[in-house]
Scaffold this active site. Structure first.
Site, short mmCIF file in Angstrom:
data_model
loop_
_atom_site.label_atom_id
_atom_site.label_comp_id
_atom_site.label_asym_id
_atom_site.label_seq_id
_atom_site.Cartn_x
_atom_site.Cartn_y
_atom_site.Cartn_z
N ALA A 1 33.73 58.64 43.12
CA ALA A 1 34.84 59.13 42.32
C ALA A 1 36.03 58.24 42.62
CB ALA A 1 35.14 60.57 42.71
N GLY B 1 30.17 59.81 44.51
CA GLY B 1 29.87 60.20 43.12
C GLY B 1 28.87 59.26 42.46
N GLU C 1 25.57 60.44 43.62
CA GLU C 1 25.34 61.72 42.93
C GLU C 1 24.93 61.50 41.47
OE1 GLU C 1 29.21 63.06 44.28
OE2 GLU C 1 28.29 64.79 45.26
N GLU D 1 31.64 60.66 51.76
CA GLU D 1 32.79 61.56 51.65
C GLU D 1 33.33 61.99 53.00
OE1 GLU D 1 30.11 61.70 49.73
OE2 GLU D 1 30.66 62.19 47.67
#
Ligand code: CO8
Length: 265
Positions: free
Chosen positions: A71, A116, A119, A139
């Site tokens: 992200a 992300g 993911e 993260e």
């Protein structure tokens, strides 16, 4: 048009026959997913899902260095608690759309697939990684937890104990390590990752579309059911495909010793 692919700024969507190739295109930030790019991914997933001419999809990242480096940390750094929750839910929704697109989606992992990005790759149906790729959920090193279902999909893909190790260390794993863990399906030379992914997508695009959709649905939904309920669900889908022209075509072609031509009906 409900699901238009006009005016995409952060994605490139191309077509090669029945295969759509989606490239996350923010190479200056290693294709990090901003809110805007995530929204384009949502629109794209819906458009591809509802386009019967598209029978398989490849998702990759622009440039040679990165698939998606996570992200966008610029956005994460200023989020509020309620905003963060909404942001995570929105991303989870987009990745659910990809997981349940009803056609094979192949992640062509051409470089970093972190946070992300990992993911996103895990939401895809299959994953092919370049031997130079690095994957992981870093993260923890930012003092946060994954928010796009990384804790859920990683544990389901590689098992609870191993997932916890990678989630808690935040370490980057090599493509070979990811293969050994079952996180990626194949590792190929970096130059081959897109051609191999397109080849696999083109092969899967020749399969009977309704059966493909039901297999993906049976596995994805079945994993959230008890074994017994999953079996009943499978049997129901098995019964449903018996109503398709493609079932008649597939079985006749076998008996007539010819190649089946599936129409998705
Ligand atoms: N967000 C924003 N910018 C990024 C990101 C990112 N995730 N990753 C890289 N960039 C930018 C860098 O800041 C740099 O910008 P600039 O040129 O302006 O300095 C540019 O991309 C190139 O990156 P580097 O110079 O760092 O390249 P290196 O080759 O030295 O390193 C790495 C490559 C190792 C990939 C490094 O960039 C890195 O560690 N990136 C961050 C990886 C990361 O932590 N990802 C996880 C992010 S958190 C997340 O994904 C949570 C998802 C769920 C959110 C839920 C909603 C709340």
């Amino acid at each position: 048009m409900p699901h238009t692919l006009d005016s995409l700024e952060h994605l490139i969507v191309e077509r090669d026959g029945a295969v759509a190739i989606v490239t996350v295109n923010r190479p200056k930030v290693l294709n990090a997913l901003s809110t805007a790019s995530l929204d384009e991914l949502r629109r794209t997933a819906l458009a591809l899902k509802h386009d019967p001419a598209v029978r398989a999809v490849v998702i990759t990242g622009a440039g040679e260095k990165s698939f998606v480096a996570g992200a966008d940390i610029n956005e994460l750094s200023v989020q509020s608690p309620t905003g963060g929750r909404e942001h995570a839910l929105r991303g989870q929704h987009v990745f659910d759309l990809i997981e349940n697109m009803g056609k094979p989606v192949i992640a062509a992992i051409n470089g970093y697939a972190l946070g992300g990005g990992c993911e996103l790759a895990m939401a895809c149906t299959l994953r092919i990684a370049a031997d130079t790729a690095k994957l992981g959920q870093p993260e923890i090193n930012l003092g946060i937890v994954p928010g796009y279902a990384g804790t859920q999909r990683l544990a389901r893909l590689i098992g609870r104990g191993r997932a916890l190790e990678w989630l808690l260390s935040g370490d980057q794993m090599t493509a070979q390590e990811a293969y050994r863990l079952g996180l990626v399906n194949r590792v190929v030379a970096a130059a081959d990752v897109l051609p191999e992914s397109r080849k696999l997508a083109a092969m899967l695009a020749t399969k009977a579309p309704i059966a493909v959709r039901y297999i993906i649905e049976a596995v994805n939904k079945g994993l959230q059911m008890s074994f017994a309920d999953g079996q009943v669900f499978e049997a129901t889908l098995f019964g449903l495909v018996a109503s398709t022209e493609d079932m008649r075509e597939g079985t006749s072609a076998f008996l007539e010793k010819r190649k089946a031509e599936f129409k998705g009906r």
